[in-house]
Design a protein around this motif. Structure first.
Motif, PDB file in Angstrom:
ATOM      1  N   GLU A   1     -22.292 -28.035  -8.879  1.00 52.28           N
ATOM      2  CA  GLU A   1     -23.691 -28.484  -8.803  1.00 52.28           C
ATOM      3  C   GLU A   1     -23.832 -29.921  -9.293  1.00 52.28           C
ATOM      4  OE1 GLU A   1     -27.679 -29.389 -10.099  1.00 52.28           O
ATOM      5  OE2 GLU A   1     -25.955 -29.099 -11.448  1.00 52.28           O
ATOM      6  N   ALA A   2     -23.130 -30.263 -10.365  1.00 56.42           N
ATOM      7  CA  ALA A   2     -23.180 -31.637 -10.886  1.00 56.42           C
ATOM      8  C   ALA A   2     -22.533 -32.605  -9.904  1.00 56.42           C
ATOM      9  CB  ALA A   2     -22.496 -31.704 -12.244  1.00 56.42           C
ATOM     10  N   ALA A   3     -21.410 -32.211  -9.315  1.00 63.70           N
ATOM     11  CA  ALA A   3     -20.735 -33.087  -8.354  1.00 63.70           C
ATOM     12  C   ALA A   3     -21.592 -33.309  -7.114  1.00 63.70           C
ATOM     13  CB  ALA A   3     -19.385 -32.476  -7.958  1.00 63.70           C
ATOM     14  N   MET A   4     -22.323 -32.302  -6.688  1.00 58.02           N
ATOM     15  CA  MET A   4     -23.188 -32.450  -5.522  1.00 58.02           C
ATOM     16  C   MET A   4     -24.346 -33.399  -5.796  1.00 58.02           C
ATOM     17  SD  MET A   4     -22.544 -31.058  -2.582  1.00 58.02           S
ATOM     18  CE  MET A   4     -24.210 -31.115  -1.924  1.00 58.02           C
ATOM     19  N   ARG A   5     -24.894 -33.362  -6.984  1.00 55.22           N
ATOM     20  CA  ARG A   5     -26.012 -34.258  -7.300  1.00 55.22           C
ATOM     21  C   ARG A   5     -25.556 -35.712  -7.367  1.00 55.22           C
ATOM     22  NH1 ARG A   5     -27.549 -33.810 -12.005  1.00 55.22           N
ATOM     23  NH2 ARG A   5     -26.521 -31.927 -12.803  1.00 55.22           N
ATOM     24  N   HIS A   6     -24.384 -35.934  -7.925  1.00 58.14           N
ATOM     25  CA  HIS A   6     -23.900 -37.307  -8.099  1.00 58.14           C
ATOM     26  C   HIS A   6     -23.081 -37.800  -6.905  1.00 58.14           C
ATOM     27  CE1 HIS A   6     -25.184 -37.727 -12.281  1.00 58.14           C
ATOM     28  NE2 HIS A   6     -24.741 -36.496 -12.504  1.00 58.14           N
ATOM     29  N   LEU A   7     -22.487 -36.851  -6.163  1.00 56.48           N
ATOM     30  CA  LEU A   7     -21.544 -37.190  -5.087  1.00 56.48           C
ATOM     31  C   LEU A   7     -20.454 -38.137  -5.608  1.00 56.48           C
ATOM     32  CD1 LEU A   7     -23.944 -37.579  -2.009  1.00 56.48           C
ATOM     33  CD2 LEU A   7     -22.480 -35.633  -2.635  1.00 56.48           C
ATOM     34  N   ASN A   8     -20.057 -37.840  -6.843  1.00 52.48           N
ATOM     35  CA  ASN A   8     -19.046 -38.655  -7.501  1.00 52.48           C
ATOM     36  C   ASN A   8     -18.483 -37.849  -8.661  1.00 52.48           C
ATOM     37  OD1 ASN A   8     -18.108 -40.656  -9.667  1.00 52.48           O
ATOM     38  ND2 ASN A   8     -18.356 -41.997  -7.880  1.00 52.48           N
ATOM     39  N   PHE A   9     -17.176 -37.620  -8.643  1.00 57.74           N
ATOM     40  CA  PHE A   9     -16.559 -36.802  -9.697  1.00 57.74           C
ATOM     41  C   PHE A   9     -16.653 -37.464 -11.064  1.00 57.74           C
ATOM     42  CE2 PHE A   9     -13.434 -34.364  -6.718  1.00 57.74           C
ATOM     43  CZ  PHE A   9     -14.492 -33.548  -6.314  1.00 57.74           C
ATOM     44  N   THR A  10     -16.522 -38.798 -11.101  1.00 55.81           N
ATOM     45  CA  THR A  10     -16.552 -39.502 -12.388  1.00 55.81           C
ATOM     46  C   THR A  10     -17.921 -39.388 -13.040  1.00 55.81           C
ATOM     47  OG1 THR A  10     -14.873 -41.066 -11.633  1.00 55.81           O
ATOM     48  CG2 THR A  10     -16.202 -41.712 -13.536  1.00 55.81           C
ATOM     49  N   GLU A  11     -19.000 -39.579 -12.264  1.00 52.93           N
ATOM     50  CA  GLU A  11     -20.358 -39.478 -12.813  1.00 52.93           C
ATOM     51  C   GLU A  11     -20.666 -38.045 -13.225  1.00 52.93           C
ATOM     52  OE1 GLU A  11     -23.143 -41.167 -10.102  1.00 52.93           O
ATOM     53  OE2 GLU A  11     -22.118 -43.111 -10.033  1.00 52.93           O
ATOM     54  N   ALA A  12     -20.189 -37.072 -12.453  1.00 51.70           N
ATOM     55  CA  ALA A  12     -20.375 -35.664 -12.835  1.00 51.70           C
ATOM     56  C   ALA A  12     -19.648 -35.371 -14.140  1.00 51.70           C
ATOM     57  CB  ALA A  12     -19.875 -34.743 -11.725  1.00 51.70           C
ATOM     58  N   ALA A  13     -18.456 -35.941 -14.285  1.00 51.24           N
ATOM     59  CA  ALA A  13     -17.685 -35.738 -15.518  1.00 51.24           C
ATOM     60  C   ALA A  13     -18.403 -36.325 -16.725  1.00 51.24           C
ATOM     61  CB  ALA A  13     -16.296 -36.376 -15.360  1.00 51.24           C
ATOM     62  N   ASP A  14     -19.002 -37.505 -16.548  1.00 47.13           N
ATOM     63  CA  ASP A  14     -19.745 -38.118 -17.652  1.00 47.13           C
ATOM     64  C   ASP A  14     -20.907 -37.232 -18.077  1.00 47.13           C
ATOM     65  OD1 ASP A  14     -18.070 -40.287 -17.616  1.00 47.13           O
ATOM     66  OD2 ASP A  14     -19.398 -41.545 -16.397  1.00 47.13           O
ATOM     67  N   GLU A  15     -21.603 -36.641 -17.137  1.00 49.93           N
ATOM     68  CA  GLU A  15     -22.735 -35.759 -17.464  1.00 49.93           C
ATOM     69  C   GLU A  15     -22.273 -34.524 -18.217  1.00 49.93           C
ATOM     70  OE1 GLU A  15     -25.361 -32.669 -14.929  1.00 49.93           O
ATOM     71  OE2 GLU A  15     -25.619 -34.755 -14.290  1.00 49.93           O
ATOM     72  N   LEU A  16     -21.120 -33.987 -17.813  1.00 51.49           N
ATOM     73  CA  LEU A  16     -20.634 -32.734 -18.383  1.00 51.49           C
ATOM     74  C   LEU A  16     -19.735 -32.945 -19.603  1.00 51.49           C
ATOM     75  CD1 LEU A  16     -19.760 -31.003 -14.996  1.00 51.49           C
ATOM     76  CD2 LEU A  16     -21.689 -30.456 -16.480  1.00 51.49           C
ATOM     77  N   TYR A  17     -19.505 -34.211 -19.973  1.00 45.23           N
ATOM     78  CA  TYR A  17     -18.662 -34.551 -21.122  1.00 45.23           C
ATOM     79  C   TYR A  17     -17.243 -33.994 -20.968  1.00 45.23           C
ATOM     80  CZ  TYR A  17     -23.150 -35.729 -23.196  1.00 45.23           C
ATOM     81  OH  TYR A  17     -24.387 -36.274 -23.441  1.00 45.23           O
ATOM     82  N   VAL A  18     -16.690 -34.149 -19.753  1.00 46.30           N
ATOM     83  CA  VAL A  18     -15.307 -33.769 -19.486  1.00 46.30           C
ATOM     84  C   VAL A  18     -14.654 -34.928 -18.732  1.00 46.30           C
ATOM     85  CG1 VAL A  18     -15.807 -31.292 -19.423  1.00 46.30           C
ATOM     86  CG2 VAL A  18     -15.918 -32.636 -17.307  1.00 46.30           C
ATOM     87  N   THR A  19     -13.393 -34.782 -18.406  1.00 47.09           N
ATOM     88  CA  THR A  19     -12.693 -35.821 -17.658  1.00 47.09           C
ATOM     89  C   THR A  19     -12.913 -35.646 -16.158  1.00 47.09           C
ATOM     90  OG1 THR A  19     -10.665 -34.529 -17.450  1.00 47.09           O
ATOM     91  CG2 THR A  19     -10.911 -35.898 -19.433  1.00 47.09           C
ATOM     92  N   GLN A  20     -12.673 -36.737 -15.421  1.00 48.20           N
ATOM     93  CA  GLN A  20     -12.797 -36.684 -13.973  1.00 48.20           C
ATOM     94  C   GLN A  20     -11.802 -35.672 -13.394  1.00 48.20           C
ATOM     95  OE1 GLN A  20     -10.385 -37.886 -11.680  1.00 48.20           O
ATOM     96  NE2 GLN A  20     -11.637 -37.728  -9.811  1.00 48.20           N
ATOM     97  N   ALA A  21     -10.628 -35.593 -14.000  1.00 48.39           N
ATOM     98  CA  ALA A  21      -9.607 -34.651 -13.530  1.00 48.39           C
ATOM     99  C   ALA A  21     -10.072 -33.202 -13.692  1.00 48.39           C
ATOM    100  CB  ALA A  21      -8.296 -34.882 -14.287  1.00 48.39           C
ATOM    101  N   ALA A  22     -10.818 -32.929 -14.768  1.00 42.82           N
ATOM    102  CA  ALA A  22     -11.320 -31.571 -14.993  1.00 42.82           C
ATOM    103  C   ALA A  22     -12.311 -31.161 -13.902  1.00 42.82           C
ATOM    104  CB  ALA A  22     -11.961 -31.468 -16.364  1.00 42.82           C
ATOM    105  N   VAL A  23     -13.182 -32.101 -13.516  1.00 47.08           N
ATOM    106  CA  VAL A  23     -14.136 -31.808 -12.449  1.00 47.08           C
ATOM    107  C   VAL A  23     -13.397 -31.570 -11.136  1.00 47.08           C
ATOM    108  CG1 VAL A  23     -16.055 -32.708 -11.084  1.00 47.08           C
ATOM    109  CG2 VAL A  23     -15.979 -33.112 -13.556  1.00 47.08           C
ATOM    110  N   SER A  24     -12.451 -32.441 -10.815  1.00 48.25           N
ATOM    111  CA  SER A  24     -11.690 -32.302  -9.576  1.00 48.25           C
ATOM    112  C   SER A  24     -10.952 -30.959  -9.531  1.00 48.25           C
ATOM    113  CB  SER A  24     -10.695 -33.459  -9.450  1.00 48.25           C
ATOM    114  OG  SER A  24      -9.945 -33.351  -8.266  1.00 48.25           O
TER     115      SER A  24
END
Length: 295
Positions: free
Chosen positions: A18-41
């Motif tokens: 859901e976070a990745a869909m709102r941002h359409l960017n893994f890095t920005e989603a990771a910043d929101e969720l306080y995790v790394t970009q790799a974790a989101v991917s």
């Protein structure tokens, strides 16, 4: 019965998606969720493998949702909104906010200064004050503490007397001094608020109950509220009917003085009430204790 552990993917993958869909960017989603970009991917890949369908087309840094991703985003966004609302509705906050409701006059002249002192003290806790004059608005089930005018019984609520009600004409020292004048032109006007109930702010009712008919010849000025009568009295514009406990601060400062030997005890009082259906929180109990000892 539906076995959600088998029919649903790992629920954390839905939050990441859901976070990745709102941002359409893994890095920005990771910043929101306080995790790394790799974790989101990794979570998105896990969800895609569970579904057997791609959710994004990877094009450099920009994510482009697939048809499946767009469909799933609509459903998961709505579902997470419902879950968020449900949990926020029933979750007890780490430090509960005490909901307190009060009749308007008492809140204006007595309660708010004491709430300020409480908020600045070591006993402070978060609270929210609402004012109303209709009993139904005061006795709403979400209110933890209610301060009201009335008698000593109220079905479904515990009551503790704050102070008994005494009604007396009040004014500035100069106005009260002139109130005994035999010269009609020197007498101050009566500041009147004609309310059906409670009607103790109506001079006609007060004169009838006390028998002090000499006030019947005084000029009257109608006001839009009880608070307005007191405001005009403080400006020296006439005599108002004051509930003594409410005006203890104004009387103590000398801004208003009560007329001597003109007190009416109504048989009613001001009470602090709390629901019988649930125990008071520690914070509400602390606030109630502070207000009770402020009388």
């Amino acid at each position: 019965m539906q076995n959600y552990r088998k029919s649903l993917p790992p629920l954390d993958t839905i939050v990441f998606f859901e976070a990745a869909m709102r941002h359409l960017n893994f890095t920005e989603a990771a910043d929101e969720l306080y995790v790394t970009q790799a974790a989101v991917s990794k979570r998105i890949k896990q969800l895609e493998q569970w579904l057997g369908a791609d959710l994004f087309e990877r094009s450099g840094r920009k994510l482009v949702p697939t048809e499946a991703g767009t469909y799933l985003a609509e459903k998961t966004g709505m579902t997470l909104d419902y879950l968020d609302y449900a949990f926020r509705t029933i979750k007890v906050p780490a430090q509960p906010v005490v909901q307190i409701a009060s009749v308007t006059a008492l809140a204006t002249f007595w309660l708010q200064s004491r709430l300020r002192d409480f908020a600045l003290s070591d006993e402070a806790c978060p609270f929210n004050l609402k004012t109303a004059d209709e009993l139904g608005d005061l006795l709403r089930p979400e209110n933890d503490l209610v301060i009201l005018h009335g008698e000593s019984r109220l079905p479904g609520w515990n009551l503790e007397l704050l102070f008994e009600e005494e009604i007396v004409p009040v004014g500035t020292p100069d106005v009260v001094a002139r109130s005994g004048s035999q010269k009609e032109g020197e007498r101050p006007p009566l500041l009147n608020f004609a309310r059906m109930a409670p009607n103790w702010t109506d001079w006609s009712v007060w004169i009838q109950r006390t028998g002090w008919t000499e006030f019947g010849t005084y000029e009257r000025i109608d006001s839009a509220s009880y608070n307005q009568t007191i405001g005009r009295a403080l400006r020296g514009e006439g005599l108002a009917l004051g509930a003594l406990p409410l005006l203890m601060d104004e009387i103590a400062s000398g801004a208003l003085v009560p007329m001597p030997d003109r007190k009416l005890t109504t048989g009613k009082g001001y009470f602090i009430a709390w629901p019988q259906t649930r125990p008071l929180s520690e914070e509400a109990e602390r606030l109630k204790t502070v207000l009770s000892r402020s009388t």
